[in-house]
Design a protein around this motif. Structure first.
Motif, PDB file in Angstrom:
ATOM      1  N   ILE A  27       0.832  -1.206   0.000  1.00 26.30           N
ATOM      2  CA  ILE A  27       0.000   0.000   0.000  1.00 26.30           C
ATOM      3  C   ILE A  27       0.865   1.254   0.000  1.00 26.30           C
ATOM      4  N   LEU A  28       1.935   1.179   0.809  1.00 26.39           N
ATOM      5  CA  LEU A  28       2.843   2.319   0.888  1.00 26.39           C
ATOM      6  C   LEU A  28       3.481   2.589  -0.472  1.00 26.39           C
ATOM      7  N   ILE A  29       3.951   1.521  -1.115  1.00 30.54           N
ATOM      8  CA  ILE A  29       4.542   1.666  -2.462  1.00 30.54           C
ATOM      9  C   ILE A  29       3.503   2.266  -3.401  1.00 30.54           C
ATOM     10  N   VAL A  69      -5.889  -1.710  -7.261  1.00 30.74           N
ATOM     11  CA  VAL A  69      -5.977  -2.335  -5.925  1.00 30.74           C
ATOM     12  C   VAL A  69      -4.967  -1.683  -4.979  1.00 30.74           C
ATOM     13  N   MET A  70      -3.763  -1.455  -5.488  1.00 36.60           N
ATOM     14  CA  MET A  70      -2.749  -0.815  -4.650  1.00 36.60           C
ATOM     15  C   MET A  70      -3.232   0.549  -4.155  1.00 36.60           C
ATOM     16  N   GLU A  71      -3.827   1.305  -5.068  1.00 37.41           N
ATOM     17  CA  GLU A  71      -4.289   2.621  -4.647  1.00 37.41           C
ATOM     18  C   GLU A  71      -5.557   2.528  -3.785  1.00 37.41           C
ATOM     19  N   GLY A  72      -6.478   1.659  -4.226  1.00 41.11           N
ATOM     20  CA  GLY A  72      -7.763   1.514  -3.519  1.00 41.11           C
ATOM     21  C   GLY A  72      -7.568   1.015  -2.098  1.00 41.11           C
ATOM     22  N   ALA A  73      -6.653   0.057  -1.930  1.00 41.50           N
ATOM     23  CA  ALA A  73      -6.388  -0.465  -0.588  1.00 41.50           C
ATOM     24  C   ALA A  73      -5.863   0.656   0.303  1.00 41.50           C
ATOM     25  N   LEU A 246     -12.475 -11.362  -7.829  1.00 36.83           N
ATOM     26  CA  LEU A 246     -11.674 -12.314  -7.060  1.00 36.83           C
ATOM     27  C   LEU A 246     -10.475 -11.629  -6.405  1.00 36.83           C
ATOM     28  N   PHE A 247      -9.732 -10.846  -7.206  1.00 41.35           N
ATOM     29  CA  PHE A 247      -8.513 -10.238  -6.670  1.00 41.35           C
ATOM     30  C   PHE A 247      -8.813  -9.137  -5.655  1.00 41.35           C
ATOM     31  N   VAL A 248      -9.876  -8.377  -5.927  1.00 41.18           N
ATOM     32  CA  VAL A 248     -10.234  -7.340  -4.958  1.00 41.18           C
ATOM     33  C   VAL A 248     -10.669  -7.985  -3.641  1.00 41.18           C
ATOM     34  N   GLY A 249     -11.506  -9.035  -3.772  1.00 42.07           N
ATOM     35  CA  GLY A 249     -11.969  -9.752  -2.572  1.00 42.07           C
ATOM     36  C   GLY A 249     -10.809 -10.363  -1.816  1.00 42.07           C
ATOM     37  N   LEU A 250      -9.871 -10.908  -2.569  1.00 41.53           N
ATOM     38  CA  LEU A 250      -8.710 -11.547  -1.959  1.00 41.53           C
ATOM     39  C   LEU A 250      -7.883 -10.533  -1.164  1.00 41.53           C
ATOM     40  N   THR A 251      -7.751  -9.339  -1.732  1.00 41.59           N
ATOM     41  CA  THR A 251      -6.987  -8.295  -1.045  1.00 41.59           C
ATOM     42  C   THR A 251      -7.648  -7.936   0.288  1.00 41.59           C
ATOM     43  N   ILE A 252      -8.985  -7.768   0.234  1.00 39.04           N
ATOM     44  CA  ILE A 252      -9.705  -7.475   1.482  1.00 39.04           C
ATOM     45  C   ILE A 252      -9.483  -8.599   2.483  1.00 39.04           C
TER      46      ILE A 252
END
Lengths: 272, 254
Positions: A27-29, A69-73, A246-252
């Motif tokens: 997330i920081l990156i 995802v990186m930005e959204g997270a 799938l990937f968004v859910g996985l990140t959560i």
């Protein structure tokens, strides 16, 4: 840091630490660098499957999902962070005062907390957002207020236990003032229960933001967050882009797993 | 010590009574239960007064009243010294588990606010040595100490503000016998060194005999007998005192 590991010498804590550290690092990156511009559309790369050039594939506008995802997270985490910060600060304040004072102050403040808890939280959030309109800071304030009672209750229980300990009587006898007793004498003893509560609160905040944005009452349409993306992706699950959801859910899931394990690990130590 | 038998009062307790109501059933039937009934006594400067009685006799309630922890009672309690300090029975709950020994001892001095950091530190180390511990204990937490060491720290914490009067609520009954003797000796030494007055609460006459000049025997919230330690042991008047004396081993051997 080393001390923390020595104190919480269990696998829950270690695993939670590794997962959380990894997620935070990504997330920081993501705040400074993403493989692609998160909102850049590429007409030549619409709806691509995951590959080496697009790890999580692309959405139907050709935006790189991994970058998004990186930005959204990041914004999800930011919301969770402020929710917990505000909720926990207010909760600790209320819990400390009610636990220490007892009596009528305790009754009034705790009944207000009961009142907040009595409402189904999502419904309350929906109503408030309907009035205030969506947006990052509105979500933060709504969730923070909803989170206050859980922190207040934990801290209050702990404070009313600590208050009866002899070392508090002793401090009073030594002429230590009430404010100093609460902050310097009692608060450090409440940390062992506060820390797991915070990590669980973080979890709930991530989930709450995700579900609110998913329901369309979270961050505004032009902001990116995990819940917002999940909302987006649901339209494409059966239309050729299953990996988006799938990937968004996985990140959560990973984010929450990390915090849960951390919380579990912190609690394990208290029990024995 | 003998010359300090000037009769300067340090504490005066007059007609102190407390009670609470117990409700027998939801429909009423309230009953007044006395915890203390018309308790009066004096404590003089430099004196060690034993307060003896079985559990439930109101000893601890009386101590709480004297320390100002009891929200309401009838009668008057007059202090002729600055705040009394206390040594509790259970050394495990008497020290803040989240803090180090050094912090615990420094806190009353910080609050007092008249000494700078170096002076506070000097006083803390001095006090630790007085109670038979050393500088290396400064950074330990209570959980790293034994029961006897904790009680020494408690004593140091009570004495660091240089009080004249100490209430000791069963200070040795949670410790095993050898440690008991050490702590009693320490209390006796400290009394001599600092000219302290003790109100020493115990259920054990033996322990009281080793430290006190005078004894008050309490039963069910009432003082049943009061007198010099030797008089009480030699010729107990009240049947309850007689029971207590017989129950204790011959203390003179100890």
């Amino acid at each position: 840091m080393k001390k923390l590991f020595e104190k919480h010498n269990n696998w829950f804590f270690r695993a939670g630490f590794v997962i959380t550290a990894f997620m935070l690092l990504m997330i920081l990156i993501g705040q400074f660098w993403t493989p692609y511009e998160p909102s850049a559309m590429d007409a030549s790369a619409k709806g691509l499957a995951p590959s080496l050039s697009h790890l999580f594939g692309t959405d139907k506008f050709g935006r790189d999902i991994f970058s998004r995802v990186m930005e959204g997270a990041g914004s999800t985490l930011l919301i969770a962070f402020f929710v917990v910060l505000i909720g926990a600060s207010a909760g600790v304040l209320i819990g400390a005062v009610t636990g220490y004072c007892g009596g009528i102050v305790d009754e009034i403040l705790m009944r207000i907390c009961d009142g907040i808890t009595a409402f189904p939280s999502v419904m309350l959030a929906l109503i408030i957002i309907a009035v205030l309109g969506p947006g990052k800071w509105n979500v933060i304030w709504v969730l923070a207020i909803l989170f206050i009672p859980s922190f207040a209750r934990v801290v209050r229980t702990e404070f009313s236990r600590i208050k009866k300990q002899n070392y508090i009587s002793l401090a009073k006898l030594q002429g230590v003032g009430p404010l100093r007793i609460i902050i310097r004498h009692m608060l450090p003893n409440a940390f062992p229960v506060l820390l797991p509560a915070i990590s669980i609160g973080f979890n709930n905040a991530v989930l709450a933001e995700a579900s609110m944005s998913f329901l369309g009452v979270g961050v505004s349409v032009n902001e990116v967050s995990l819940g917002r993306m999940l909302n987006d992706s649901q339209n494409y699950i059966l239309r050729g882009l299953p990996w988006y959801a799938l990937f968004v859910g996985l990140t959560i899931a990973l984010l929450i797993l990390g915090f849960s394990l951390l919380g579990e690990g912190l609690q394990k130590n208290n029990e024995g | 010590m003998a010359e300090t038998v000037q009769k300067n009062k340090i504490l005066e307790v007059r007609n102190v009574s407390t009670s609470y109501t117990i409700r027998h059933s939801a429909l009423g039937g309230k009953k007044l239960q006395h915890v203390l009934h018309d308790v009066s006594f004096d404590l003089y400067e430099g004196e060690a007064l034993g307060l003896v009685g079985e559990s439930g006799s109101g000893k601890t309630t009386l101590a709480r009243a004297i320390l100002g922890f009891l929200p309401s009672y009838e009668g008057t309690i007059t202090h002729y010294s600055k705040r009394p300090q206390v040594i509790f029975q259970d050394p495990y709950t008497a020290l803040n588990p989240a803090r180090t020994v050094g912090w615990i001892l420094e806190e009353p001095l910080r609050v007092y606010g008249k000494y700078d950091g170096a002076e506070r530190k000097r006083r803390i180390i001095d006090m630790l040595e007085q109670v038979g511990l050393s500088e290396e204990y400064l950074n330990r937490r209570p959980s790293e100490l034994s029961g006897g060491q904790r009680q020494r720290v408690s004593i140091a914490a009570a004495l660091i503000v240089r009080p004249r009067f100490i209430v000791a609520d069963e200070p040795v009954s949670a410790l095993d016998v050898t440690i008991q003797a050490q702590i009693l000796q320490l209390l006796a030494d400290m009394r001599e060194k600092f000219g302290l007055s003790y109100l020493f609460i115990s259920h054990d006459l033996n322990v009281v005999y080793q430290l006190c000049d005078r004894v008050i025997v309490m039963r069910k919230g009432v003082i049943v007998e009061e007198g010099g330690i030797d008089t009480i042991f030699a010729a107990p008047q009240h049947p309850y005192t007689r029971e207590l004396v017989e129950a204790s081993d011959n203390p003179k051997i100890l």
